[in-house]
Design an enzyme around this catalytic site. Structure first.
Site, short mmCIF file in Angstrom:
data_model
loop_
_atom_site.label_atom_id
_atom_site.label_comp_id
_atom_site.label_asym_id
_atom_site.label_seq_id
_atom_site.Cartn_x
_atom_site.Cartn_y
_atom_site.Cartn_z
CB SER A 105 -1.32 9.30 -8.66
OG SER A 105 -1.61 9.16 -10.04
CE1 TYR A 157 -0.75 3.93 -7.90
CE2 TYR A 157 -1.84 5.29 -9.55
CZ TYR A 157 -0.81 5.09 -8.65
OH TYR A 157 0.16 6.05 -8.50
#
Length: 263
Positions: free
Chosen positions: A132, A145
């Site tokens: 990501s 995250y």
């Protein structure tokens, strides 16, 4: 590395862009081995793509080891599985933190470690991590995250160098905001500052390109977001101020509330 005719182990097939990856890789001639935690979700995909399935919980170290054993002979690993893990770390229990670290970072690293020797022995293969842009720039309410995605990026780029000359490539594909699937589709949140999104098909093309051309890193995002991410990675203090002014906090609150309700 050619996808056509290759045996591809795909994790995280039942969530986010996993279904799009399965469709795209199958269309390119891959022999799919699909992994997930839910048999009821895996079986229809197995029938649709003529795939083999392996049930596994990537938070369980024994399951990760068993998955690698049952997927022996894999030519290409596409490590896509991940937990969203958004929100204030203070709201997470130690057990939830352990699970996020295990699924998002330990499992892909361990699968790569366990499957790479077979690829090296064959003199061919590819390992593709789906990361990501959060692995390049930090945002509010994403500590956990972001930590896993920063770690995954570092592991991928370094492991690629470790395997140089073996015939085995390593790549990381890092999407920005993906429409139609994933957290924005699930929560109804709008992107901060009106940033453009990308389609699941663009992510699939990025993964295919990374594998077939052995590209170290591909960021699947509009030009402006890729530019802003690079700036944020170099100037984090400046990035904080820009994010506050762009409405990013409102978007994150929507996402965090939805994910908290599902935990």
């Amino acid at each position: 590395m050619r996808i056509d005719g290759a045996t591809v182990l795909l994790t995280g097939v039942t969530g986010g862009i996993g279904g799009a990856l399965a469709a795209g890789l199958s269309a390119r001639g891959a022999k799919l081995v699909l992994s997930g935690r839910r048999r009821d979700a895996l079986e229809p995909l197995a029938e649709r793509y003529g795939a083999r399935t392996i049930l596994a919980d990537l938070a369980d170290a024994d399951d990760v080891r068993r998955l690698a054993e049952e997927a022996a002979g894999t030519d290409i690993l596409v490590a896509n599985a991940a937990l969203p893990s958004s929100g204030d770390v203070l709201d997470y229990t130690p057990e939830q933190i352990d699970r996020a670290l295990a699924v998002n970072l330990r499992a892909p690293a361990m699968l790569a470690r366990l499957l790479a020797p077979g690829m090296v022995a064959a003199g061919r293969g590819h390992i593709c991590f789906v990361g990501s842009l959060s692995g390049m720039a930090a945002t509010k309410s994403s500590s956990l995250y972001t930590a896993t995605k920063f770690g995954l990026r570092g592991f991928s780029l370094a492991f690629r160098q470790d395997l140089y000359g073996t015939g085995v490539g390593v790549s990381i594909v890092q999407p920005g905001f993906v429409r139609e699937l994933g957290m924005f589709a699930n929560t109804g949140a709008s992107t901060p500052g009106g940033v453009r999104t990308v389609s699941p098909e663009q992510v699939v093309k990025g993964v295919a390109r990374a594998i077939e051309r052995d590209v170290a890193e591909i960021n699947v995002a509009p030009l402006e977001l890729r530019f802003l991410t690079r700036i944020a990675s170099q100037f984090p203090g400046f990035s904080e101020r820009v994010q506050r002014r762009s409405g990013a906090e409102r978007t994150l609150k929507t996402i965090v509330a939805a994910q908290r309700a599902s935990r």
